[in-house]
Design a protein around this motif. Structure first.
Motif, PDB file in Angstrom:
ATOM      1  N   ARG A 234       0.818  -1.209   0.000  1.00  0.00           N
ATOM      2  CA  ARG A 234       0.000   0.000   0.000  1.00  0.00           C
ATOM      3  C   ARG A 234       0.852   1.259   0.000  1.00  0.00           C
ATOM      4  NH1 ARG A 234      -2.597  -0.581  -2.372  1.00  0.00           N
ATOM      5  NH2 ARG A 234      -4.402   0.687  -1.825  1.00  0.00           N
ATOM      6  N   ILE A 235       1.229   1.708  -1.184  1.00  0.00           N
ATOM      7  CA  ILE A 235       1.942   2.977  -1.283  1.00  0.00           C
ATOM      8  C   ILE A 235       1.620   3.652  -2.619  1.00  0.00           C
ATOM      9  CG2 ILE A 235       4.047   1.756  -2.018  1.00  0.00           C
ATOM     10  CD1 ILE A 235       5.597   4.174  -0.729  1.00  0.00           C
ATOM     11  N   GLY A 236       1.058   4.854  -2.494  1.00  0.00           N
ATOM     12  CA  GLY A 236       0.752   5.666  -3.656  1.00  0.00           C
ATOM     13  C   GLY A 236       1.267   7.066  -3.433  1.00  0.00           C
ATOM     14  N   TYR A 237       1.197   7.906  -4.455  1.00  0.00           N
ATOM     15  CA  TYR A 237       1.681   9.268  -4.293  1.00  0.00           C
ATOM     16  C   TYR A 237       0.911  10.238  -5.176  1.00  0.00           C
ATOM     17  CZ  TYR A 237       4.440   8.219  -8.556  1.00  0.00           C
ATOM     18  OH  TYR A 237       4.841   7.854  -9.820  1.00  0.00           O
ATOM     19  N   GLY A 238       0.936  11.491  -4.751  1.00  0.00           N
ATOM     20  CA  GLY A 238       0.299  12.557  -5.506  1.00  0.00           C
ATOM     21  C   GLY A 238       1.325  13.603  -5.908  1.00  0.00           C
ATOM     22  N   ILE A 239       1.082  14.235  -7.057  1.00  0.00           N
ATOM     23  CA  ILE A 239       1.940  15.306  -7.570  1.00  0.00           C
ATOM     24  C   ILE A 239       1.057  16.515  -7.819  1.00  0.00           C
ATOM     25  CG2 ILE A 239       3.766  15.842  -9.230  1.00  0.00           C
ATOM     26  CD1 ILE A 239       3.383  12.840 -10.207  1.00  0.00           C
ATOM     27  N   ALA A 240       1.450  17.663  -7.282  1.00  0.00           N
ATOM     28  CA  ALA A 240       0.642  18.875  -7.443  1.00  0.00           C
ATOM     29  C   ALA A 240       1.479  20.087  -7.074  1.00  0.00           C
ATOM     30  CB  ALA A 240      -0.612  18.797  -6.571  1.00  0.00           C
ATOM     31  N   SER A 241       0.889  21.257  -7.217  1.00  0.00           N
ATOM     32  CA  SER A 241       1.572  22.488  -6.810  1.00  0.00           C
ATOM     33  C   SER A 241       1.839  22.441  -5.308  1.00  0.00           C
ATOM     34  CB  SER A 241       0.703  23.701  -7.137  1.00  0.00           C
ATOM     35  OG  SER A 241      -0.466  23.703  -6.338  1.00  0.00           O
ATOM     36  N   GLN A 242       2.858  23.148  -4.892  1.00  0.00           N
ATOM     37  CA  GLN A 242       3.213  23.148  -3.467  1.00  0.00           C
ATOM     38  C   GLN A 242       2.057  23.648  -2.611  1.00  0.00           C
ATOM     39  OE1 GLN A 242       6.970  25.050  -2.678  1.00  0.00           O
ATOM     40  NE2 GLN A 242       6.679  25.039  -0.456  1.00  0.00           N
ATOM     41  N   LYS A 243       1.282  24.586  -3.134  1.00  0.00           N
ATOM     42  CA  LYS A 243       0.157  25.121  -2.370  1.00  0.00           C
ATOM     43  C   LYS A 243      -0.892  24.045  -2.110  1.00  0.00           C
ATOM     44  CE  LYS A 243      -1.275  29.335  -2.900  1.00  0.00           C
ATOM     45  NZ  LYS A 243      -1.883  30.585  -3.423  1.00  0.00           N
ATOM     46  N   LEU A 244      -1.256  23.267  -3.153  1.00  0.00           N
ATOM     47  CA  LEU A 244      -2.245  22.212  -2.962  1.00  0.00           C
ATOM     48  C   LEU A 244      -1.716  21.108  -2.054  1.00  0.00           C
ATOM     49  CD1 LEU A 244      -3.926  21.749  -6.477  1.00  0.00           C
ATOM     50  CD2 LEU A 244      -4.743  23.041  -4.507  1.00  0.00           C
ATOM     51  N   ILE A 245      -0.455  20.761  -2.224  1.00  0.00           N
ATOM     52  CA  ILE A 245       0.140  19.736  -1.363  1.00  0.00           C
ATOM     53  C   ILE A 245       0.095  20.182   0.092  1.00  0.00           C
ATOM     54  CG2 ILE A 245       2.276  18.532  -0.750  1.00  0.00           C
ATOM     55  CD1 ILE A 245       0.981  17.412  -3.260  1.00  0.00           C
ATOM     56  N   ASP A 246       0.366  21.440   0.344  1.00  0.00           N
ATOM     57  CA  ASP A 246       0.341  21.953   1.715  1.00  0.00           C
ATOM     58  C   ASP A 246      -1.049  21.814   2.334  1.00  0.00           C
ATOM     59  OD1 ASP A 246       1.523  23.505   3.987  1.00  0.00           O
ATOM     60  OD2 ASP A 246      -0.041  24.920   3.401  1.00  0.00           O
ATOM     61  N   TYR A 247      -2.079  22.074   1.542  1.00  0.00           N
ATOM     62  CA  TYR A 247      -3.443  21.906   2.048  1.00  0.00           C
ATOM     63  C   TYR A 247      -3.701  20.448   2.439  1.00  0.00           C
ATOM     64  CZ  TYR A 247      -4.616  26.509   0.016  1.00  0.00           C
ATOM     65  OH  TYR A 247      -4.663  27.836  -0.296  1.00  0.00           O
ATOM     66  N   ILE A 248      -3.330  19.529   1.565  1.00  0.00           N
ATOM     67  CA  ILE A 248      -3.620  18.106   1.803  1.00  0.00           C
ATOM     68  C   ILE A 248      -2.821  17.581   2.991  1.00  0.00           C
ATOM     69  CG2 ILE A 248      -3.755  15.816   0.741  1.00  0.00           C
ATOM     70  CD1 ILE A 248      -3.568  17.307  -2.003  1.00  0.00           C
ATOM     71  N   GLU A 249      -1.582  18.060   3.136  1.00  0.00           N
ATOM     72  CA  GLU A 249      -0.733  17.611   4.241  1.00  0.00           C
ATOM     73  C   GLU A 249      -1.373  17.892   5.610  1.00  0.00           C
ATOM     74  OE1 GLU A 249       1.842  15.862   4.565  1.00  0.00           O
ATOM     75  OE2 GLU A 249       3.014  15.881   2.706  1.00  0.00           O
ATOM     76  N   ARG A 250      -2.233  18.875   5.683  1.00  0.00           N
ATOM     77  CA  ARG A 250      -2.862  19.248   6.952  1.00  0.00           C
ATOM     78  C   ARG A 250      -3.815  18.180   7.476  1.00  0.00           C
ATOM     79  NH1 ARG A 250      -2.897  25.454   7.237  1.00  0.00           N
ATOM     80  NH2 ARG A 250      -1.425  26.025   5.583  1.00  0.00           N
ATOM     81  N   VAL A 251      -4.305  17.302   6.589  1.00  0.00           N
ATOM     82  CA  VAL A 251      -5.229  16.254   7.035  1.00  0.00           C
ATOM     83  C   VAL A 251      -4.597  14.861   6.986  1.00  0.00           C
ATOM     84  CG1 VAL A 251      -7.276  17.574   6.398  1.00  0.00           C
ATOM     85  CG2 VAL A 251      -6.274  16.014   4.728  1.00  0.00           C
ATOM     86  N   ARG A 252      -3.364  14.787   6.531  1.00  0.00           N
ATOM     87  CA  ARG A 252      -2.684  13.488   6.473  1.00  0.00           C
ATOM     88  C   ARG A 252      -2.271  13.044   7.873  1.00  0.00           C
ATOM     89  NH1 ARG A 252       2.480  11.758   6.533  1.00  0.00           N
ATOM     90  NH2 ARG A 252       3.303  13.895   6.520  1.00  0.00           N
ATOM     91  N   GLN A 253      -2.514  11.764   8.166  1.00  0.00           N
ATOM     92  CA  GLN A 253      -2.087  11.206   9.440  1.00  0.00           C
ATOM     93  C   GLN A 253      -0.566  11.001   9.457  1.00  0.00           C
ATOM     94  OE1 GLN A 253      -3.995  10.408  12.264  1.00  0.00           O
ATOM     95  NE2 GLN A 253      -5.558  11.587  11.184  1.00  0.00           N
ATOM     96  N   PRO A 254       0.081  11.159  10.616  1.00  0.00           N
ATOM     97  CA  PRO A 254       1.524  10.898  10.680  1.00  0.00           C
ATOM     98  C   PRO A 254       1.825   9.419  10.480  1.00  0.00           C
ATOM     99  CG  PRO A 254       0.627  11.267  12.877  1.00  0.00           C
ATOM    100  CD  PRO A 254      -0.461  11.598  11.909  1.00  0.00           C
TER     101      PRO A 254
END
Length: 365
Positions: A234-254
């Motif tokens: 189970r490993i996937g990844y996303g590619i996007a602008s740094q701004k969008l990645i920053d938004y998503i990182e806020r809800v990602r579990q450690p």
């Protein structure tokens, strides 16, 4: 007495995902010694030998939490893709990333556009957040990007484009995507789910990473589950602008990506020869299956992926059940509204041949 009022009402809109039956379950239920699984679009060649060796070494270290920032894989992948490290995010498979996208961007009654027949997890990500699903029918088994653009309203938040599409295997081309993106407002996020990216051979297929320079509203999802054969990690990844990645990182579990998955993915990136073998095996298998379907007079959808949607011209559930009785697990497509179609993953040569032998007998019954 517990009733439906105890849960969020959005939960009642969700149908649990039903995966392909595991081999061991079918063996146990049917008393079979040999079973092949051609249902879940897995790579039959298995992981690269180097990745397996790395997993063995890593087993002794799993008492320690993994690197929450996925530092070394991030470095390797950023270099390979030609993007900044800050433009990447990693997940426990692409499925987790889809859920994170829902949590980040979808509000109640926000509209989310997707194809009428596509990967079911887009519905899950939308429903669980109370969003409104807007479906656009496929056109000749392919995303109708013109119709999807026409479906955009001021309430549209996300658009999902599965390319190649699951379960049909079709692609949208660069010219179609170019025209589509020119019609999408800047505040509508377009998600290209490219789980089968490595298998595509069509030169008209878009290289979506190139769009990042001009479009800040694009997110690309890819995975190590398919061509790299790490589905069980189970490993996937996303590619996007740094701004969008920053938004998503806020809800990602450690620590959401386990240590073994990180190490195996790094090793897999260093073994391009194994990836090439997987792609070649898939191409040869597709051509064999096309040939056999033609001999049987069965219609199928030419695919850009590692699976084929084929019309068996009769009740697909019966064909599914009888094939399973014979030790072949495929996917019944009746749940997608395709009452006479099955989806079969391209397997090893001997698996493809066994499937065809059994399919002939089932269809002659």
């Amino acid at each position: 007495m517990i009733n439906d009022n105890v849960v969020r009402q959005q939960i009642l809109e969700i149908k649990p995902y039903v995966p392909g039956k595991p081999i061991e379950e079918v063996k146990r239920e049917l008393g079979l010694d040999e079973v092949i699984k051609l249902a879940s679009n897995e790579n039959p060649l298995g992981p690269a030998p180097q990745a397996i060796e790395q997993m063995k070494k890593t087993a002794e270290q799993v008492n320690i939490y993994p690197d929450g920032n996925v530092h070394y894989l991030r470095q390797k992948l950023a270099t390979k893709l030609g993007v900044k490290e800050e433009e990447l995010i990693f997940g426990n498979g692409s499925d987790e990333l889809l859920a994170l996208l829902g949590q980040t961007f979808i509000t109640e009654q926000a509209e989310v556009i997707m194809a009428g027949t596509t990967f079911s997890e887009y519905r899950f990500a939308t429903n669980i957040m109370g969003g409104k699903i807007v479906t656009v029918p496929l056109k000749e088994y392919t995303h109708d990007l013109e119709a999807m653009a026409a479906a955009i309203t001021p309430n549209t938040k996300l658009i999902f484009i599965c390319n190649p599409n699951n379960p049909t295997g079709t692609i949208v081309t660069k010219d179609e995507v170019d025209n589509f993106l020119n019609q999408v407002p800047d505040d509508v996020i377009v998600i290209f789910d490219e789980a089968y990216y490595e298998y595509v051979a069509n030169p008209a297929y878009p290289e979506t990473v190139d769009y990042l320079a001009d479009y800040e509203n694009i997110i690309i999802l890819r995975t190590f589950s398919k061509a790299y054969a790490l589905a069980g990690l189970r490993i996937g990844y996303g590619i996007a602008s740094q701004k969008l990645i920053d938004y998503i990182e806020r809800v990602r579990q450690p620590f959401n990506v386990n240590l073994m998955a990180q190490k195996a993915a790094i090793a897999s990136l260093a073994t391009e020869d194994h990836l090439a073998k997987s792609v070649e095996l898939n191409q040869v298998g597709k051509e064999y299956l096309y040939q056999e379907f033609d001999k049987l007079g069965l219609e199928y959808v030419p695919t850009g992926s590692n699976f084929i949607l084929v019309d068996v011209a009769e009740d697909s559930t019966r064909v599914f059940e009888e094939l399973m009785q014979r030790g072949v697990i495929i996917r019944d497509m009746s749940a997608f509204g395709y009452q006479t179609k099955i989806r079969v993953t391209v397997g090893l040569p001997e698996e493809n041949e066994f499937f065809i032998e059994q399919l002939k007998e089932v269809l002659n019954n």
